[in-house]
Design a protein around this motif. Structure first.
Motif, short mmCIF file in Angstrom:
data_model
loop_
_atom_site.label_atom_id
_atom_site.label_comp_id
_atom_site.label_asym_id
_atom_site.label_seq_id
_atom_site.Cartn_x
_atom_site.Cartn_y
_atom_site.Cartn_z
N GLY A 114 0.79 -1.16 0.11
CA GLY A 114 -0.03 -0.16 -0.09
C GLY A 114 0.73 1.43 0.07
O GLY A 114 1.34 1.57 -1.01
N LEU A 115 0.88 1.90 1.19
CA LEU A 115 1.60 3.22 1.33
C LEU A 115 3.07 3.21 0.58
O LEU A 115 3.23 4.00 -0.05
CB LEU A 115 1.54 3.58 2.72
CG LEU A 115 2.08 4.94 3.23
CD1 LEU A 115 1.33 5.92 2.66
CD2 LEU A 115 2.14 5.26 4.41
N SER A 125 -0.38 9.30 -5.18
CA SER A 125 -1.60 9.76 -5.06
C SER A 125 -2.06 10.90 -4.37
O SER A 125 -1.37 11.21 -3.27
CB SER A 125 -2.72 8.45 -4.27
OG SER A 125 -2.41 7.26 -5.07
N SER A 143 0.88 11.24 -1.46
CA SER A 143 1.24 9.95 -0.85
C SER A 143 2.63 9.77 -0.79
O SER A 143 3.19 9.19 0.23
CB SER A 143 0.60 8.75 -1.38
OG SER A 143 0.80 8.75 -2.82
N TYR A 191 -1.56 7.11 10.74
CA TYR A 191 -2.89 6.96 11.01
C TYR A 191 -3.81 7.68 9.70
O TYR A 191 -4.72 6.73 8.97
CB TYR A 191 -3.39 7.23 12.14
CG TYR A 191 -4.93 7.17 12.54
CD1 TYR A 191 -5.60 5.92 12.55
CD2 TYR A 191 -5.77 8.24 12.13
CE1 TYR A 191 -6.90 5.50 12.86
CE2 TYR A 191 -7.32 7.77 12.37
CZ TYR A 191 -7.72 6.69 12.51
OH TYR A 191 -9.15 6.54 12.80
N ASN A 192 -3.75 8.76 9.55
CA ASN A 192 -4.34 9.44 8.39
C ASN A 192 -3.73 9.31 7.09
O ASN A 192 -4.46 9.86 6.03
CB ASN A 192 -4.07 11.04 8.65
CG ASN A 192 -5.01 11.34 9.81
OD1 ASN A 192 -6.20 11.87 9.78
ND2 ASN A 192 -4.53 11.41 11.30
N ALA A 194 -3.01 6.19 5.88
CA ALA A 194 -3.41 4.92 5.92
C ALA A 194 -4.01 4.31 4.72
O ALA A 194 -3.68 3.19 4.01
CB ALA A 194 -3.93 4.02 7.05
N ASN A 195 -4.84 5.07 3.86
CA ASN A 195 -5.62 4.81 2.77
C ASN A 195 -4.58 5.06 1.59
O ASN A 195 -5.02 4.68 0.45
CB ASN A 195 -6.82 5.62 2.59
CG ASN A 195 -6.70 6.98 2.60
OD1 ASN A 195 -5.47 7.48 2.76
ND2 ASN A 195 -7.63 7.90 2.56
N GLY A 196 -3.45 5.58 1.70
CA GLY A 196 -2.72 5.87 0.57
C GLY A 196 -2.80 6.94 -0.29
O GLY A 196 -2.25 6.93 -1.46
N THR A 197 -3.44 7.93 0.16
CA THR A 197 -4.10 9.09 -0.72
C THR A 197 -3.28 10.39 -0.19
O THR A 197 -3.52 11.60 -0.77
CB THR A 197 -5.57 8.94 -0.80
OG1 THR A 197 -6.22 9.26 0.48
CG2 THR A 197 -6.02 7.82 -1.53
N PRO A 219 -7.15 12.35 6.02
CA PRO A 219 -6.77 11.90 4.70
C PRO A 219 -7.26 12.55 3.58
O PRO A 219 -8.46 13.42 3.75
CB PRO A 219 -7.26 10.31 4.76
CG PRO A 219 -7.73 9.96 6.14
CD PRO A 219 -8.06 11.43 6.65
#
Length: 220
Positions: A114-115, A125, A143, A191-192, A194-197, A219
């Motif tokens: 991911g990240l 991203s 990202s 934490y913020n 984590a979605n990879g954006t 995020p």
């Protein structure tokens, strides 16, 4: 109390430039705690940290991170007469982070897909910009930079190395963003992110003191 009062004043003024719907949505974001705000303000008033910010901004033109790794033209920096100790310390920070990403890129587990994998590619991203006005705005960090920031922090890198990596978005100095990131810590940033954006940080500018303060993080 003075800091809280001035921050509240800036929030009240911002009502005149953002819609009620937008402000209500922002209330749902991860607000900075009183402790985080106090730490950020301490950093912004700390002479040693301010010197690191100045050093970082001095080195910004020698740093490129649009490819697979952070590229630091330390040879040119030395040729231009920048303090060798400073240059070598920042180079060591970047070398450590680059080695980490090289190691991660060789792994194929879901944990690294991911990240960190996103940052190892040049396919970032999220946005890298600042959107706002004279009293409030939002700094966006994509990202790739976010992943490198996390790695630098986890590796104990200096604020100088961090700030040199963050271009000043719009009219907001990179030092403000650097202080916000250091004050929040790598766990909150991770934490913020984590979605990879990438992440975005809301900033408020006090109309009286002209100082800019982080308000929330989320995020992208």
């Amino acid at each position: 109390m003075k800091k809280i009062f001035l921050t509240m004043l800036a929030v009240i003024i911002s009502f005149t430039v953002v819609s009620p719907q937008t402000f209500a949505a922002e209330q749902e974001q991860q607000m900075l705690t009183e402790e985080q705000s106090a730490e950020i303000e301490r950093l912004l008033n700390d002479e040693d940290f301010q010197q690191e910010i100045e050093n970082g901004m001095l080195l910004q033109s020698y740093v490129t991170d649009t490819g697979e790794f952070i590229v630091f033209d330390h040879v040119k920096a030395l040729e231009d007469g920048i303090d060798p100790t400073l240059v070598n310390e920042v180079k060591a920070d970047y070398d450590k982070t680059n080695a980490y990403f090289a190691e991660q890129s060789m792994k194929s587990s879901l944990e690294t897909a991911g990240l960190f994998k996103a940052a190892a590619k040049a396919n970032c991203s999220g946005a890298q910009k600042y959107v706002g006005n004279i009293v409030s705005g939002t700094a966006y960090i994509d990202s790739c930079k976010t992943a490198r920031i996390i790695s630098l922090m986890n590796g104990g890198a200096s604020a100088t190395a961090l700030v040199a990596l963050i271009p000043s978005p719009g009219t907001v100095p990179a030092g403000i963003i650097g202080a916000a990131i250091f004050g929040l810590g790598s766990a909150v940033i991770s934490y913020n992110a984590a979605n990879g954006t990438g992440i975005k940080i809301k900033l408020l500018r006090n109309p009286i003191t002209k100082k800019t303060y982080p308000y929330w993080i989320k995020p992208q």
